[in-house]
Design a protein around this motif. Structure first.
Motif, PDB file in Angstrom:
ATOM      1  N   THR A 111     -65.934  19.638 -92.879  1.00  0.00           N
ATOM      2  CA  THR A 111     -66.526  19.707 -91.649  1.00  0.00           C
ATOM      3  C   THR A 111     -66.898  19.257 -90.856  1.00  0.00           C
ATOM      4  OG1 THR A 111     -65.993  22.196 -92.719  1.00  0.00           O
ATOM      5  CG2 THR A 111     -67.959  22.064 -90.777  1.00  0.00           C
ATOM      6  N   GLU A 112     -67.639  17.810 -91.863  1.00  0.00           N
ATOM      7  CA  GLU A 112     -67.985  16.537 -91.517  1.00  0.00           C
ATOM      8  C   GLU A 112     -67.380  16.122 -90.962  1.00  0.00           C
ATOM      9  OE1 GLU A 112     -71.224  15.590 -91.463  1.00  0.00           O
ATOM     10  OE2 GLU A 112     -71.995  18.398 -91.874  1.00  0.00           O
ATOM     11  N   VAL A 113     -66.048  15.944 -90.926  1.00  0.00           N
ATOM     12  CA  VAL A 113     -65.147  14.715 -90.489  1.00  0.00           C
ATOM     13  C   VAL A 113     -64.474  15.196 -89.087  1.00  0.00           C
ATOM     14  CG1 VAL A 113     -62.631  13.875 -90.923  1.00  0.00           C
ATOM     15  CG2 VAL A 113     -64.163  14.068 -92.688  1.00  0.00           C
ATOM     16  N   LYS A 114     -64.742  16.278 -88.772  1.00  0.00           N
ATOM     17  CA  LYS A 114     -64.006  17.022 -88.337  1.00  0.00           C
ATOM     18  C   LYS A 114     -64.722  16.975 -86.304  1.00  0.00           C
ATOM     19  CE  LYS A 114     -61.924  21.491 -85.538  1.00  0.00           C
ATOM     20  NZ  LYS A 114     -62.194  23.206 -85.812  1.00  0.00           N
ATOM     21  N   GLY A 115     -64.213  16.608 -86.198  1.00  0.00           N
ATOM     22  CA  GLY A 115     -64.391  15.657 -84.636  1.00  0.00           C
ATOM     23  C   GLY A 115     -64.820  14.537 -85.059  1.00  0.00           C
ATOM     24  N   LYS A 116     -64.245  13.184 -85.747  1.00  0.00           N
ATOM     25  CA  LYS A 116     -64.966  12.215 -85.579  1.00  0.00           C
ATOM     26  C   LYS A 116     -64.143  11.668 -86.327  1.00  0.00           C
ATOM     27  CE  LYS A 116     -69.358  12.830 -88.491  1.00  0.00           C
ATOM     28  NZ  LYS A 116     -70.004  12.767 -88.951  1.00  0.00           N
ATOM     29  N   ALA A 117     -62.957  12.104 -86.936  1.00  0.00           N
ATOM     30  CA  ALA A 117     -62.026  11.949 -87.907  1.00  0.00           C
ATOM     31  C   ALA A 117     -61.429  10.115 -87.846  1.00  0.00           C
ATOM     32  CB  ALA A 117     -60.483  12.379 -88.328  1.00  0.00           C
ATOM     33  N   THR A 118     -61.164  10.264 -86.429  1.00  0.00           N
ATOM     34  CA  THR A 118     -61.507   8.077 -86.389  1.00  0.00           C
ATOM     35  C   THR A 118     -61.910   7.338 -86.313  1.00  0.00           C
ATOM     36  OG1 THR A 118     -59.643   9.131 -84.241  1.00  0.00           O
ATOM     37  CG2 THR A 118     -59.678   6.597 -83.747  1.00  0.00           C
ATOM     38  N   VAL A 119     -63.169   7.812 -86.216  1.00  0.00           N
ATOM     39  CA  VAL A 119     -63.837   6.755 -86.682  1.00  0.00           C
ATOM     40  C   VAL A 119     -64.242   6.580 -87.790  1.00  0.00           C
ATOM     41  CG1 VAL A 119     -66.792   6.443 -85.846  1.00  0.00           C
ATOM     42  CG2 VAL A 119     -65.467   7.905 -83.779  1.00  0.00           C
ATOM     43  N   VAL A 120     -64.836   8.023 -88.690  1.00  0.00           N
ATOM     44  CA  VAL A 120     -64.566   8.246 -89.512  1.00  0.00           C
ATOM     45  C   VAL A 120     -63.508   6.961 -91.251  1.00  0.00           C
ATOM     46  CG1 VAL A 120     -64.561   8.992 -92.658  1.00  0.00           C
ATOM     47  CG2 VAL A 120     -65.607  10.009 -90.235  1.00  0.00           C
ATOM     48  N   SER A 121     -62.168   7.268 -90.459  1.00  0.00           N
ATOM     49  CA  SER A 121     -60.794   6.678 -90.725  1.00  0.00           C
ATOM     50  C   SER A 121     -61.180   5.048 -90.210  1.00  0.00           C
ATOM     51  CB  SER A 121     -59.808   6.754 -90.341  1.00  0.00           C
ATOM     52  OG  SER A 121     -59.583   8.437 -90.697  1.00  0.00           O
ATOM     53  N   MET A 122     -61.913   4.416 -89.406  1.00  0.00           N
ATOM     54  CA  MET A 122     -61.735   3.277 -89.510  1.00  0.00           C
ATOM     55  C   MET A 122     -62.773   2.495 -90.132  1.00  0.00           C
ATOM     56  SD  MET A 122     -60.270   3.165 -85.440  1.00  0.00           S
ATOM     57  CE  MET A 122     -59.974   1.713 -84.955  1.00  0.00           C
ATOM     58  N   ASP A 123     -64.035   3.084 -90.770  1.00  0.00           N
ATOM     59  CA  ASP A 123     -64.676   2.722 -91.176  1.00  0.00           C
ATOM     60  C   ASP A 123     -64.603   2.378 -92.757  1.00  0.00           C
ATOM     61  OD1 ASP A 123     -68.650   2.198 -91.458  1.00  0.00           O
ATOM     62  OD2 ASP A 123     -67.428   3.403 -92.716  1.00  0.00           O
ATOM     63  N   GLN A 124     -65.026   1.766 -92.888  1.00  0.00           N
ATOM     64  CA  GLN A 124     -64.600   1.021 -94.719  1.00  0.00           C
ATOM     65  C   GLN A 124     -64.938   1.908 -95.749  1.00  0.00           C
ATOM     66  OE1 GLN A 124     -66.179  -2.606 -96.037  1.00  0.00           O
ATOM     67  NE2 GLN A 124     -64.724  -3.121 -97.431  1.00  0.00           N
ATOM     68  N   THR A 125     -66.506   2.653 -95.598  1.00  0.00           N
ATOM     69  CA  THR A 125     -66.684   4.145 -96.497  1.00  0.00           C
ATOM     70  C   THR A 125     -65.873   5.028 -96.273  1.00  0.00           C
ATOM     71  OG1 THR A 125     -68.992   2.360 -96.668  1.00  0.00           O
ATOM     72  CG2 THR A 125     -68.249   4.892 -97.780  1.00  0.00           C
ATOM     73  N   GLY A 126     -65.385   4.939 -95.215  1.00  0.00           N
ATOM     74  CA  GLY A 126     -65.672   6.567 -95.055  1.00  0.00           C
ATOM     75  C   GLY A 126     -63.745   6.307 -95.162  1.00  0.00           C
ATOM     76  N   SER A 127     -63.201   5.244 -94.466  1.00  0.00           N
ATOM     77  CA  SER A 127     -61.846   5.505 -95.093  1.00  0.00           C
ATOM     78  C   SER A 127     -61.555   5.618 -96.415  1.00  0.00           C
ATOM     79  CB  SER A 127     -60.808   4.142 -94.949  1.00  0.00           C
ATOM     80  OG  SER A 127     -59.846   3.669 -95.540  1.00  0.00           O
ATOM     81  N   ILE A 128     -62.026   4.793 -97.673  1.00  0.00           N
ATOM     82  CA  ILE A 128     -61.882   5.181 -99.002  1.00  0.00           C
ATOM     83  C   ILE A 128     -62.345   6.535 -99.162  1.00  0.00           C
ATOM     84  CG2 ILE A 128     -62.977   3.980-101.456  1.00  0.00           C
ATOM     85  CD1 ILE A 128     -63.593   0.862 -99.958  1.00  0.00           C
ATOM     86  N   THR A 129     -63.640   6.874 -98.845  1.00  0.00           N
ATOM     87  CA  THR A 129     -63.546   8.382 -99.162  1.00  0.00           C
ATOM     88  C   THR A 129     -62.096   9.247 -98.765  1.00  0.00           C
ATOM     89  OG1 THR A 129     -66.055   7.781 -99.097  1.00  0.00           O
ATOM     90  CG2 THR A 129     -65.563  10.608 -99.121  1.00  0.00           C
ATOM     91  N   LEU A 130     -62.101   9.652 -97.391  1.00  0.00           N
ATOM     92  CA  LEU A 130     -60.676   9.942 -97.187  1.00  0.00           C
ATOM     93  C   LEU A 130     -59.740   9.925 -97.993  1.00  0.00           C
ATOM     94  CD1 LEU A 130     -61.476   9.902 -93.323  1.00  0.00           C
ATOM     95  CD2 LEU A 130     -61.126  12.263 -94.750  1.00  0.00           C
ATOM     96  N   GLN A 131     -59.427   8.310 -98.449  1.00  0.00           N
ATOM     97  CA  GLN A 131     -58.588   7.885 -99.356  1.00  0.00           C
ATOM     98  C   GLN A 131     -57.905   9.530-100.768  1.00  0.00           C
ATOM     99  OE1 GLN A 131     -56.633   3.843 -99.035  1.00  0.00           O
ATOM    100  NE2 GLN A 131     -58.486   3.665 -97.991  1.00  0.00           N
ATOM    101  N   ARG A 132     -59.801   9.344-100.582  1.00  0.00           N
ATOM    102  CA  ARG A 132     -59.856   9.735-102.397  1.00  0.00           C
ATOM    103  C   ARG A 132     -59.538  11.849-102.070  1.00  0.00           C
ATOM    104  NH1 ARG A 132     -64.610   7.475-105.396  1.00  0.00           N
ATOM    105  NH2 ARG A 132     -63.865   9.041-106.702  1.00  0.00           N
ATOM    106  N   LEU A 133     -60.232  11.589-100.849  1.00  0.00           N
ATOM    107  CA  LEU A 133     -60.179  13.133-100.582  1.00  0.00           C
ATOM    108  C   LEU A 133     -58.324  13.859-100.668  1.00  0.00           C
ATOM    109  CD1 LEU A 133     -62.368  15.328-100.175  1.00  0.00           C
ATOM    110  CD2 LEU A 133     -62.306  14.880 -97.523  1.00  0.00           C
TER     111      LEU A 133
END
Length: 612
Positions: free
Chosen positions: A84-106
């Motif tokens: 729900t937090e990712v929704k609407g900003k998935a691209t920005v989250v994916s292209m951030d180092q911390t966000g990318s690592i977290t999404l890969q684990r999620l």
């Protein structure tokens, strides 16, 4: 407050011999960042970044994932909240180092529908936005992780009774196909990009139905760096079958990049490898077309263009893959029309010698090997002088595999190391082969005619020397090696057993000997067993010797070891030897110990007879 993406600094250990540029998304990155990322507006200066609060949130999410969950319901609720937090900003989250690592684990914890939703947002309505994310150093990892998830449901989706589960898999399937279309529409940019090329390689694996370990889980150590990753097969939707064909056709339109761009070359190697595993007929067609392209380029009159490509870093890797996957007729054509008469020159080249090694290995099961051998054997001393030991080792290994030309190979090596004449030098061959040093240098002899051999402690055992002797140990006639081994002093044998490279040689020679020959070697080792048992490598050799020894040999080994009971039981390596050899049993219940050992010996002989 904005977070800065960290640029990666090259490590000292990264300069590995013959390493693929772009491997693991690391090599070549610094060189290419200014080119591809700068041109595409993907540099650090032109993209949105997560604010400090969001970065802190995703860091805490990562910590929570590390802690784990008590049950599925708690996990599902957590995943839903994060998405729900990712929704609407998935691209920005994916292209951030911390966000990318977290999404890969999620993503591995998400349902197929949830993964499809993330991919849909990353790609946009038409999938055109996949390119920007895939060619980002952080976003590419997220796209790869999401695409890989389809392997978790393709087996179950065909038999599940829940229609919504099937529809969810269908949604994820549609997003994978959308990504593939984006790759086909921008194939040149994708395969040349140091990060985008990894997404294409993962996509090829998924469309073919086989996956290796994820990049984040497979940082190889020194020992595993050159080992091919283990692939796992899975069922694929029918649409993937056709899409793989379309994607390979598009990639073949850019075949010129495979020989001029090192990153693109790896994509073509992946394409051939997965097709060879899952689509053999398609692989055969691709191999033929690539070879036709490589051999049709302009070169000097009377010179095959393949000779130029073999000496190039990017294209030589591709040719290695082609050779490894080729069928008999293609190998024969490659040698007859392009490489005949050129093998020694190529083996002396710093790059081309690697494809020659692959060719020597691939031809071992065909008569073609005899022609290759006759040509390469003429240049053995020159190849040794150039330091390209991989060629010599592979030649010996192919002789062992094909069971051809073994006597000629051994005689050639004796001449190369100056121990062929006089015949009394034959017994010196083992130390010379293992150290890759000629007789005069090893024994400090001034003249080649000199026959005076002084006692020189065993030293300078090297990796390729060890590999060479291990290959020679598989020959039908090993008497020269065994005679040389029996002339080594007990101290030299202990040195050999305790050496990282030498221990493999000693193990190979002892375990492949006859009972009589093994007994002679073990006689020389008497008095050294305790020290071997207390050595990290020597203890492993001792265990291998024990497993192939007769009951009488085991008894003599045990008799020596039990005299140092306290030392062995307190040593970190020897205590395992004490337990495996049942030496406490040997001391207190010897008759029962002997009965057990006799039973094991008979069982081992029975199995070896069956295998033979």
């Amino acid at each position: 407050m904005l977070t800065k993406t960290e640029e990666r600094k090259p490590q000292k250990g990264e300069r590995q011999k013959r390493r693929h540029p772009g491997e693991d998304g690391e090599g070549g990155e610094s060189k290419r960042r200014g080119g591809e990322e700068g041109k595409g507006g993907q540099g650090d200066g032109g993209r949105k970044r997560l604010d400090a609060l969001s970065v802190g949130y995703f860091r805490r999410v990562g910590e929570r994932l590390t802690e784990g969950f008590e049950d599925n319901e708690e996990r599902e609720m957590f995943v839903e909240n994060v998405l729900t937090e990712v929704k609407g900003k998935a691209t920005v989250v994916s292209m951030d180092q911390t966000g990318s690592i977290t999404l890969q684990r999620l993503l591995p914890l998400c349902s197929p529908d949830q993964v499809a939703t993330v991919l849909a947002e990353l790609g946009g309505e038409s999938g055109s936005e996949f390119k920007a994310v895939s060619c980002d150093r952080c976003g590419g990892h997220v796209v790869e992780s999401a695409v890989r998830q389809i392997s978790r449901w393709t087996d179950s989706s065909a038999t599940t009774e829940e229609e919504d589960e099937e529809e969810s898999c269908g949604a994820l399937e549609a997003q994978v196909l959308s990504l593939s279309k984006a790759v086909r529409d921008n194939s040149e940019e994708f395969i040349k990009h140091v990060h985008g090329s990894h997404v294409v390689r993962t996509l090829l694996h998924v469309l073919a139905g086989c996956l290796g370990p994820a990049r984040t889980e497979s940082r190889p150590g020194a020992k595993e760096r050159n080992v091919a990753p283990q692939l796992t097969d899975f069922e694929i939707p029918t649409a993937f079958w056709y899409e793989l064909k379309s994607l390979t056709e598009t990639l073949m339109d850019n075949i010129n990049l495979s020989v001029i761009d090192a990153v693109a070359s790896v994509v073509f190697q992946t394409m051939l490898t997965v097709c060879h595993r899952k689509r053999p007929k398609l692989c055969k067609q691709l191999l033929k077309r690539i070879m036709e392209y490589l051999t049709s380029r302009n070169a000097a009159p009377g010179v095959s263009p393949l000779l130029v490509f073999l000496k190039d870093k990017a294209s030589s890797h591709l040719i290695e893959t082609i050779i490894q996957l080729s069928h008999k007729s293609l190998l024969r054509d490659l040698y007859k029309n392009h490489l005949k008469g050129q093998l020694v020159d190529l083996a002396l080249h710093s790059i081309a010698n690697f494809p020659i090694q692959r060719l020597t290995a691939a031809s071992a099961k065909y008569k073609l090997f005899l022609k290759l051998f006759d040509e390469l054997i003429q240049g053995v001393e020159a190849i040794l002088a150039a330091g390209h030991m991989g060629v010599i080792v592979q030649l010996a290994e192919s002789c062992a595999e094909s069971e051809e030309k073994q006597e000629e190979m051994m005689q050639c090596l004796l001449r190369a190391f100056h121990c062929a004449e006089p015949g009394s030098r034959h017994v010196s061959c083992l130390p010379l082969f293992m150290s890759l040093i000629t007789y005069e240098v090893y024994y400090h002899s001034d003249t080649a005619e000199g026959n005076i051999q002084t006692e020189v402690p065993l030293s300078s055992i090297c990796y390729h020397g060890s590999r060479l002797v291990q290959a020679l140990a598989k020959f039908k006639e090993r008497s020269l090696l065994l005679s040389s081994l029996r002339t080594l002093s007990p101290a030299d044998l202990l040195t050999l057993a305790s050496d990282p490279s030498g221990s493999h040689v000693l193990q190979a020679l002892i375990t492949t000997s006859s009972d009589k020959g093994r007994g002679k070697i073990l006689k020389r080792l008497e008095g050294q067993y305790v020290q071997m048992a207390c050595s990290r490598l020597g203890s492993r050799v001792l265990e291998a010797v024990w497993n192939s020894a007769t009951v009488s040999h085991r008894q003599s080994i045990a008799q020596e070891l039990v005299l140092s009971e306290s030392q062995l039981r307190s040593d970190q390596f020897a205590r395992h030897v004490w337990a495996k050899f049942a030496l406490s049993h040997f001391i207190h219940r010897r008759a029962h110990w002997q009965e057990i050992q006799t039973g094991e010996s008979k069982k081992r002989k029975l199995f070896s007879d069956i295998l033979e």
